[in-house]
Design an enzyme around this catalytic site. Sequence first.
Site, PDB file in Angstrom:
ATOM      1  N   SER A  79      63.489   5.028  15.865  1.00 43.83           N
ATOM      2  CA  SER A  79      62.194   4.431  16.196  1.00 43.83           C
ATOM      3  C   SER A  79      61.282   4.085  15.022  1.00 43.83           C
ATOM      4  CB  SER A  79      61.435   5.335  17.151  1.00 43.83           C
ATOM      5  OG  SER A  79      61.901   5.121  18.445  1.00 43.83           O
TER       6      SER A  79
ATOM      7  N   SER B  79      60.766   2.733  19.048  1.00 44.60           N
ATOM      8  CA  SER B  79      59.540   2.821  19.811  1.00 44.60           C
ATOM      9  C   SER B  79      58.271   2.655  18.968  1.00 44.60           C
ATOM     10  CB  SER B  79      59.486   4.161  20.552  1.00 44.60           C
ATOM     11  OG  SER B  79      59.466   5.233  19.627  1.00 44.60           O
TER      12      SER B  79
ATOM     13  N   LYS C 124      50.889   6.393  14.890  1.00 40.84           N
ATOM     14  CA  LYS C 124      51.512   6.176  16.210  1.00 40.84           C
ATOM     15  C   LYS C 124      50.854   7.084  17.251  1.00 40.84           C
ATOM     16  CE  LYS C 124      56.200   6.151  18.244  1.00 40.84           C
ATOM     17  NZ  LYS C 124      57.630   6.417  17.942  1.00 40.84           N
TER      18      LYS C 124
HETATM   19  N1  GLN Z   1      65.559   3.667  20.915  1.00 40.72           N
HETATM   20  C1  GLN Z   1      65.882   5.050  20.990  1.00 40.72           C
HETATM   21  C2  GLN Z   1      65.570   5.583  22.362  1.00 40.72           C
HETATM   22  O1  GLN Z   1      65.173   4.824  23.177  1.00 40.72           O
HETATM   23  C3  GLN Z   1      65.183   5.804  19.920  1.00 40.72           C
HETATM   24  C4  GLN Z   1      63.804   6.229  20.241  1.00 40.72           C
HETATM   25  C5  GLN Z   1      63.132   7.012  19.148  1.00 40.72           C
HETATM   26  O2  GLN Z   1      63.622   7.099  18.010  1.00 40.72           O
HETATM   27  N2  GLN Z   1      62.013   7.614  19.481  1.00 40.72           N
HETATM   28  O3  GLN Z   1      65.718   6.711  22.660  1.00 40.72           O
END
Ligand code: GLN
Length: 471
Positions: free
Chosen positions: A177, A153, A78
Amino acid sequence: MDILDLSLCELSAAIKAKKISSLEATEACLKRIEKTKGLNNFITVCEEEAIKLSKRADAVISSGGEINPLLGVPIAVKDNILTKNIRSTCASKMLENFIPPYDATAVAKLISAGAVLLGKTNMDEFAMGSTNEFSAFGAAHNALDFTRVPGGSSGGSASAVAAKQTFGALGSDTGGSIRQPAAYNGVVGFKPTYSAVSRYGLVAFASSLDQIGPITRSVDDALVLCKAIFGKDVRDGTSADVSLPDELSGDVKGKVIGIADEFTEGLGEKEREAFFDAADALKKQGAKIKRVSIKSFEAALAVYYVLSSAEASSNLARFDGVKYGRRAESYTDISDLYEKTRTEFLGDEVKRRIMIGNYVLSSGYYDAYYVKALAARTVIKREYDEALSSCDALLCPTAPSVAPKIGSEPDPAKVYLSDVYTVPVNIAGLPAATVPFGHIDGMPLGVQVIGKAYSDGDVLSVAKAVERARG
Ligand code: GLN
């Protein structure tokens, strides 16, 4: 047989047996990435570097050197996990040209285990988002349905694994994410116990919640990646040694699996059915299902968005046009420089989080929001620990629905709701794996196995039982 149909473990065995060379596997991945580049899963593909690393791995194998399970295996990372001399953008215009001078510890460990780095995957900017639509490099697509989001994400990582562009990938998980995009793409995702993987070189979003972990096509594959990246690191004071078994038994006979009533209250009918099918499958393998209650379950979402935004507003203060990252071209004085740089190079969602964070930390609201959320965090953690004291693991849906269509939800607050099942795990610092189980309209659903802190091996073992039942 197509090399790309092999799991990571199968490829590893074939490389060891000299049936397939790392170069062949790497070239197959690079070709697939090129052929399916419309998915937009990669921000950077490092073709030359990958070929070089694969040849080096092949040389070790032919010289009869020691063979690590990851030797010669192509992996994607990532783009918020730093890679030395390879652009790491966090999917932000702010870091569009940022070339880190060092590797994140997790990456350094993969490379020293002999893995082949294919490239850097697409994501929501600074890991803030649940759909990958907040990438400055354009949305990535779901590997199973081009019109749907891959989740976020770590959407690029999950979609790349599902599209067989890579044998495994690293993601990061602050509130889901890794797990939610893995579920949306029908693959396995694992968020380790907070502290199990060093965060050194992971661009910070919410430091008390962030964890790096694997996205793979099987649970055994996830174990191989965990074994490579786990471990205490002097560069991350919060890291710790968390032990893992050499193999996963996947034996759940006599194990007590808890299901909180709150987990299924808001679920749609088909999602509910698939979830209980997974529970039944564990029962058939000898597990006992126990009903538990986690009253704080729903509050976790609000707590998460207060705490993660507060930490983000502080962590992202460093992107000011001075230290590194981009700088606005013209400005009058230092505050104008900050303002223009941040206005121009940060996306709307990131700005929204910074504003929420500054608001909940401001003197007038600090006690009402930030301090209250911290107190609630303790309660949530206690309730999960209590539920887990009478169970070996908890079973929970990964997301409320299958992957939505790209562009179908313009209201950010509604998108936040899709994190309801994943965020409590980060708040409590627990390990959790998602395994695909069930379908709706041809799209996969995921089921989550949550365990006690430091019981990462047990969580993966139960996840393997779910995987086995799925067939
Ligand atoms: N969807 C969550 C957010 O927008 C989690 C993001 C993540 O785990 N980096 O914060």
